[in-house]
Design an enzyme around this catalytic site. Structure first.
Site, PDB file in Angstrom:
ATOM      1  N   GLY B  42       0.837  -1.195   0.000  1.00 38.10           N
ATOM      2  CA  GLY B  42       0.000   0.000   0.000  1.00 38.10           C
ATOM      3  C   GLY B  42       0.869   1.239   0.000  1.00 38.10           C
ATOM      4  O   GLY B  42       1.921   1.277   0.644  1.00 38.10           O
ATOM      5  N   GLY B  44      -0.579   4.581   0.250  1.00 35.85           N
ATOM      6  CA  GLY B  44      -1.359   5.752   0.647  1.00 35.85           C
ATOM      7  C   GLY B  44      -0.623   6.517   1.733  1.00 35.85           C
ATOM      8  O   GLY B  44       0.598   6.402   1.877  1.00 35.85           O
ATOM      9  N   LEU B  45      -1.358   7.296   2.505  1.00 36.73           N
ATOM     10  CA  LEU B  45      -0.693   8.099   3.524  1.00 36.73           C
ATOM     11  C   LEU B  45       0.087   7.234   4.499  1.00 36.73           C
ATOM     12  O   LEU B  45       1.212   7.564   4.862  1.00 36.73           O
ATOM     13  CB  LEU B  45      -1.719   8.946   4.276  1.00 36.73           C
ATOM     14  N   ALA B  46      -0.490   6.124   4.928  1.00 33.55           N
ATOM     15  CA  ALA B  46       0.206   5.276   5.894  1.00 33.55           C
ATOM     16  C   ALA B  46       1.372   4.549   5.221  1.00 33.55           C
ATOM     17  O   ALA B  46       2.519   4.649   5.665  1.00 33.55           O
ATOM     18  CB  ALA B  46      -0.771   4.289   6.528  1.00 33.55           C
ATOM     19  N   GLY B  47       1.090   3.824   4.156  1.00 28.57           N
ATOM     20  CA  GLY B  47       2.125   3.023   3.503  1.00 28.57           C
ATOM     21  C   GLY B  47       3.210   3.874   2.883  1.00 28.57           C
ATOM     22  O   GLY B  47       4.407   3.580   3.016  1.00 28.57           O
ATOM     23  N   HIS B 268     -20.859   8.258   6.187  1.00 26.99           N
ATOM     24  CA  HIS B 268     -20.604   9.693   6.144  1.00 26.99           C
ATOM     25  C   HIS B 268     -21.885  10.441   5.798  1.00 26.99           C
ATOM     26  O   HIS B 268     -22.581  10.088   4.857  1.00 26.99           O
ATOM     27  CB  HIS B 268     -19.530   9.984   5.100  1.00 26.99           C
ATOM     28  N   ARG B 332     -20.343  12.419  12.839  1.00 25.46           N
ATOM     29  CA  ARG B 332     -20.836  11.790  11.621  1.00 25.46           C
ATOM     30  C   ARG B 332     -21.938  10.765  11.863  1.00 25.46           C
ATOM     31  O   ARG B 332     -22.931  10.736  11.147  1.00 25.46           O
ATOM     32  CB  ARG B 332     -19.669  11.106  10.908  1.00 25.46           C
TER      33      ARG B 332
END
Lengths: 251, 641
Positions: B42, B44-47, B268, B332
């Site tokens: 991954g 994304g922001l984490a990976g 959401h 939410r």
């Protein structure tokens, strides 16, 4: 609504490709262009045929995955916006719609409407970053940035990396893409220390990858889904000229 | 078999745990880092942030993503912002307050220690991103701007127009690019992980498929990091990207990693309503819109008048009415449920009556159209493209949609699952958001895990692993690879008549109905009966054209949907077992007289971690409970009135 599709079919880069005709009938005007292709694919699969390969991911115009040339225009007729943001209400009843992949020599062909755009990644790898090791950053508010510079940087940074600029350009130039990153970082104090090497290295890789030169046709700006202004190309040229001079002077 | 779950939370006072952990954690010397290979799945922001940071530290990183470039991970679509406890607005924010809000917002179903750490590192994230050149919004004096965001009474959200996720991801992608150029990270785009490989009980590699060529490959490593996002697409219609999937985490679950709280899904409140059957995904309108928009429905049922014809006194601004102190900014889960109630009551607007108005008329009168355009221009543009309506002149129509999943693989304080060596970060793990995530906290968690937590916790595992990496000739790799190939042949071999998507849609409708915004025992039992039926039909009737040795999107989707068809059962099992309401998990049997979620802290103040035991009715998953201990906070009834 009903449409007649002419879609580029090609199994591999080595195989011969051709435009094939498919009907797209009973399509609601609120269907997006990609959803219309989903529908055609579902019918192809159920009829025992191979579906049309095309890529998409976010389907809201931000990830830059979709790369369709529709009726000869990168991302289709509804500018600004990516192909995934195009809705069938934009077309006329019964219209013939031609769908091809983004074509530019540095985009390696994969299948049907799918191309590999890793050449763009390699341009960024050449210097489209600030060398800031995790954990080494100063307090965020220690360097104020004038709002107009931050806003202008944001305008450049909004590029989604789809490659439409290169696909639309008669020279397959990636100047708009490259200029957006060079300008984004040159407008911020954090990008300043590396600006000379950044622009020289990115432009050099851009050339090595086989992207052409800019001859000011502005097709790139016209099709850009993120509305990146061609004035950034002027900024890129200035950055490049200054950097070249600096290098010559040994700076 | 798994014994008791060890959360490995350091001892000591809450605000000293992380610093004391860092002071005493095992380190790996720079010379040894070069000898250690880490797989990150991954980007994304984490990976992406983890891969870049581990590369900077000198490990050999291999990073994989199914997209054609790491810049396209779904983090890119996050709009609203990222929280941090900087207190730049001088409005009373602090690390403790961010921690408290996150725990309370999660309805007291997350770990105190993890959440406190998250709040603690939040400020470093902003520093890091600014230094990378992320063009956050600024004030005229050149300093960073903030806004308040769903569920918070302070302005702690940093943003870059409505494209904060994009800008943060590009910052992290650029850091990743720098490491790719430096040779510390090898990137594998268009490559999907199809299994994790365990050697002597430790995660030591993965099996991947190259999506362009169909080649199956085995990769060995000293540790595996999963950063593969959430499972919202199990519902078919969600705001997630089309490719987002549960395969990596589900495959790890099948190999023994515990899956925690799968029933916690976030719906959401501000999405564009469903317009027809053709729809492939739902589009989120950032809830930052709720800062200036007012939510309302007509007082009268079945009122089909155009909104401007409905006079003020015939409108029900139901969030302002029910939650006077939070109003339109209520969290939410509460906002979503209130919209559903209004529509169930026959007061919904738009086609099918599944929508509520989000009205900017007051804000435009107060601030002018220019200001509203500056704040939300791109969102209004998106809305117009999709619906053909101009929201400057008539209210938007919105309706809740599946957006985020708080559940994920169980991890300890080190972000390591119960399988040694298998680390899980970002949305893919379960740790920080409890039963409901607050707005602008997903970006915070992804980057916290990747930039500032995993780089400290991973060495505590790696320090003991030097020289232990197996080669891909190990029998376990052969076994896993054979399994992957057999599954592909099996899917292609069915050669039925129905497309993969048609099964996915069928599953999604069932789940949205029975395991969506509101759940009850009878509905969940019905879903648990029907899911195996759909799964059975999938394996008899699906048609996957083409072969495994080429670019084949039907095959990619078939694998993901096959996993969803098993995972859905786990999700409903968890929802049935959690016989209380909390956060996004609303069990109709458990509500207060005025319809709010009613927790049962005596029996359910714990994380449910499920162990794979085989499939479905033959061997139901085994439940392990991790009690949640609240040492600092009092368990309180959440109230936003």
């Amino acid at each position: 609504m009903n449409f007649k599709l002419r879609v580029w079919r090609q199994k591999t880069g080595a195989a011969k490709g051709k435009l094939a005709d498919y009907p797209a009938n009973d399509v609601s005007p609120d269907t997006s262009f990609l959803e219309m292709l989903d529908l055609v694919n579902d019918r192809l699969i159920e009829g025992g045929e191979e579906p049309i390969a095309f890529e998409s991911d976010c389907r809201e115009g931000i990830c830059g995955t979709c790369c369709l040339t529709i009726n000869g225009e990168a991302h289709g007729p509804d500018h600004p916006g990516a192909a995934c943001q195009l809705y069938m209400r934009r077309f006329k009843e019964g219209e013939t719609i031609t769908v091809e992949p983004f074509r530019a020599k540095p985009f390696r062909f994969v299948k049907d409407l799918v191309v590999n755009r890793s050449a763009l990644d390699r341009i960024v790898q050449a210097g489209g970053f600030v060398s800031a090791r995790s954990g080494s950053a100063p307090e965020a508010n220690s360097i104020p940035v004038p709002k107009q510079n931050a806003d202008r940087a944001m305008e450049a940074a909004a590029c989604i990396g789809c490659g439409a600029c290169a696909a639309a350009c008669p020279n397959a130039s990636a100047m708009l893409f490259t200029s957006a990153k060079v300008s984004h970082l040159a407008l911020l104090p954090q990008g300043d220390p590396e600006r000379t090497n950044r622009v020289l290295n990115m432009v050099s890789v851009m050339d090595e990858e086989g992207f052409g030169n800019c001859t000011n046709t502005y097709e790139c700006e016209a099709v850009c889904p993120a509305e990146i202004s061609a004035s950034f190309i002027a900024k890129l040229n200035r950055e490049y000229a200054v950097a070249t001079l600096r290098k010559k002077l040994g700076g | 078999m798994i014994g008791t779950l060890e959360s490995r939370i350091p001892s000591g006072p809450l605000d000293k745990k992380w610093s004391s952990y860092k002071d005493h954690a095992r380190l790996v010397s720079p010379a040894n880092r070069r000898k250690l290979d880490v797989i990150v799945v991954g980007s994304g922001l984490a990976g992406g942030s983890a891969a870049a940071t581990l590369g900077e530290q000198g490990y050999n990183v291999k990073c994989f993503c199914f997209q054609d470039s790491p810049r396209r991970a779904h983090s890119i679509a996050a709009q609203g912002g990222i929280n941090a406890a900087k207190n730049y607005q001088n409005d009373g924010d602090s690390v403790f307050r961010l921690f408290y809000d996150t725990i309370k917002g999660g309805d007291f179903r997350s770990r105190e220690a993890n959440v406190y750490r998250l709040a603690e590192v939040s400020n470093s994230i902003i520093d890091q991103c600014v230094e990378q050149g992320v063009p956050f919004a600024r004030e005229y004096g050149g300093l960073l701007a903030n806004r308040s965001f769903g569920g918070a009474q302070v302005s702690r959200t940093f943003y870059a127009r409505g494209q904060t996720g994009q800008q943060l991801l590009l910052g992290c992608y650029q850091a990743l690019c720098r490491q790719i150029a430096a040779g510390t990270v090898k990137m594998f785009p268009h490559t999907e992980m199809l299994d994790v490989v365990l050697v002597d009980g430790h995660a030591k590699g993965i099996i991947t498929r190259n999506l362009e060529t169909g080649d199956i490959h085995a990769h060995a490593s000293d540790a595996v990091v999963l950063a593969t996002g959430g499972y919202g697409n199990v519902f078919y219609l969600s705001t997630n990207a089309r490719g987002s999937n549960v395969t990596a985490t589900y495959r790890a679950y099948r190999k023994g990693a515990l899956f925690a709280n799968p029933c916690y899904t976030q719906i959401h409140p501000t999405c564009i309503p469903v317009s027809g059957q053709h729809q492939s995904k739902l589009t989120l309108m950032s809830e930052s819109l709720r800062n200036d928009g007012r939510v309302w429905v007509p007082n009268k049922q079945g009122d089909t008048r155009s909104p401007e014809q409905i006079p003020e006194e015939e409108r029900d601004y139901y969030l302002e009415r029910k939650y006077p102190s939070f109003g339109n900014l209520a969290p939410r889960d509460i906002s979503s449920r209130s919209a559903k109630e209004a529509c169930d009551d026959g007061r919904g607007v738009g086609p099918g009556g599944r929508g509520v108005f989000l009205d900017f008329a007051d804000a435009i009168n107060r601030l002018g159209e220019t200001t509203i355009r500056e704040r939300y221009g791109n969102l209004f543009d998106i809305y117009e493209k999709i619906t053909g309506e101009d929201a400057y002149n008539r209210p938007m129509r919105i309706y809740p949609a599946v957006h985020y999943t708080m559940g994920g693989l169980w991890v300890d304080y080190n972000l390591m699952s119960n399988v040694p060596g298998l680390h899980v970060i970002g949305e893919a793990n379960f740790s920080d958001h409890g039963a409901n995530r607050l707005g602008a906290s997903a970006l915070m968690q992804g980057l916290a895990d990747g930039y500032f937590v995993l780089p400290y916790t991973l060495p505590t595992y790696l320090a003991g692993q030097i020289g232990k990496r197996p080669t891909v000739d190990h029998p376990e790799f052969h076994k896993a690879e054979t399994g992957v190939r057999e599954r592909i042949s099996k899917m292609i071999g069915v050669n039925g008549t129905r497309s993969v998507d048609s099964f996915h849609r069928e599953l999604g409708l069932l789940l949205w109905d029975k395991c969506g915004m509101a759940r009850n025992a009878a509905g969940l039992r019905e879903a648990l009966r029907k899911i195996p039926e759909i799964r059975g039909r999938f394996w008899r009737e699906v048609r996957v054209p083409g072969s495994g040795e080429e670019f084949n999107q039907s095959l990619e989707r078939a694998g993901r949907v096959a996993d969803y068809l098993e995972f859905a059962e786990l999700m409903c099992t968890d929802a049935l077992e959690r016989d209380e309401s909390c956060g996004g998990h609303f069990r109709e049997e458990h509500q207060t007289p005025d319809g709010e979620a009613l927790r049962d802290d005596v029996n359910f103040a714990s994380a449910f971690a499920w162990e794979f035991q085989g499939n479905g009715t033959i061997a139901p998953p085994k439940l392990h409970r991790e009690p949640l201990e609240f040492e600092t906070l009092e368990l309180a009834q959440r109230s936003y009135k």
